[in-house]
Design a protein around this motif. Sequence first.
Motif, mmCIF file in Angstrom:
data_model
loop_
_atom_site.group_PDB
_atom_site.id
_atom_site.type_symbol
_atom_site.label_atom_id
_atom_site.label_comp_id
_atom_site.label_asym_id
_atom_site.label_seq_id
_atom_site.Cartn_x
_atom_site.Cartn_y
_atom_site.Cartn_z
ATOM 1 N N ASP A 3 0.818 -1.209 0.000
ATOM 2 C CA ASP A 3 0.000 0.000 0.000
ATOM 3 C C ASP A 3 0.851 1.259 0.000
ATOM 4 O OD1 ASP A 3 -2.483 -1.226 -0.033
ATOM 5 O OD2 ASP A 3 -2.509 -1.461 2.129
ATOM 6 N N CYS A 4 2.014 1.171 0.610
ATOM 7 C CA CYS A 4 2.900 2.333 0.698
ATOM 8 C C CYS A 4 4.240 1.951 0.086
ATOM 9 C CB CYS A 4 3.073 2.756 2.159
ATOM 10 S SG CYS A 4 4.010 4.280 2.341
ATOM 11 N N ARG A 5 4.449 2.349 -1.126
ATOM 12 C CA ARG A 5 5.668 1.972 -1.853
ATOM 13 C C ARG A 5 6.859 2.775 -1.350
ATOM 14 N NH1 ARG A 5 5.052 -1.146 -6.668
ATOM 15 N NH2 ARG A 5 7.160 -0.417 -6.946
ATOM 16 N N LEU A 8 9.627 4.586 -3.506
ATOM 17 C CA LEU A 8 9.417 5.908 -4.118
ATOM 18 C C LEU A 8 9.840 7.048 -3.202
ATOM 19 C CD1 LEU A 8 5.835 5.339 -5.579
ATOM 20 C CD2 LEU A 8 8.023 5.138 -6.769
ATOM 21 N N ASN A 9 10.069 6.754 -1.937
ATOM 22 C CA ASN A 9 10.346 7.785 -0.938
ATOM 23 C C ASN A 9 11.833 7.994 -0.704
ATOM 24 O OD1 ASN A 9 7.546 8.018 -0.424
ATOM 25 N ND2 ASN A 9 7.655 6.236 0.905
ATOM 26 N N SER A 16 5.059 8.798 -1.624
ATOM 27 C CA SER A 16 3.915 7.895 -1.670
ATOM 28 C C SER A 16 2.952 8.079 -0.500
ATOM 29 C CB SER A 16 4.388 6.442 -1.721
ATOM 30 O OG SER A 16 5.054 6.105 -0.528
ATOM 31 N N TYR A 17 3.293 8.916 0.484
ATOM 32 C CA TYR A 17 2.453 9.046 1.670
ATOM 33 C C TYR A 17 1.048 9.585 1.402
ATOM 34 C CZ TYR A 17 0.666 10.119 6.230
ATOM 35 O OH TYR A 17 -0.140 10.179 7.328
ATOM 36 N N ALA A 19 -1.042 9.292 -1.107
ATOM 37 C CA ALA A 19 -1.901 8.229 -1.651
ATOM 38 C C ALA A 19 -2.149 7.156 -0.592
ATOM 39 C CB ALA A 19 -1.258 7.611 -2.886
ATOM 40 N N PHE A 20 -1.125 6.833 0.187
ATOM 41 C CA PHE A 20 -1.258 5.851 1.264
ATOM 42 C C PHE A 20 -2.245 6.347 2.319
ATOM 43 C CE2 PHE A 20 0.462 4.404 5.449
ATOM 44 C CZ PHE A 20 0.075 3.075 5.352
#
Length: 72
Positions: A3-5, A8-9, A16-17, A19-20
């Motif tokens: 759910d939290c890639r 990408l961070n 990604s936060y 969208a998560f």
Amino acid sequence: MSDCRVSLNTSEQLISYPAFKTTLDRRIARLLEKSALASRLLLVSVSLPPEDIWSGQDEMWRYMLENVRLHI
């Protein structure tokens, strides 16, 4: 799929936060709504092996849910 890639961070920017957070907020709201409206609620809180929890795990799910019955 996570759910939290995290890939990408960076330590400076959590790309990604947002969208998560949106996904979490939607899931929490749905859980609260369902629990408020349901006369019965079954939450299955288990830890499964890191493999895909849906595909190829039929035997494990059968074992976990073998005594769960729906009485209408």
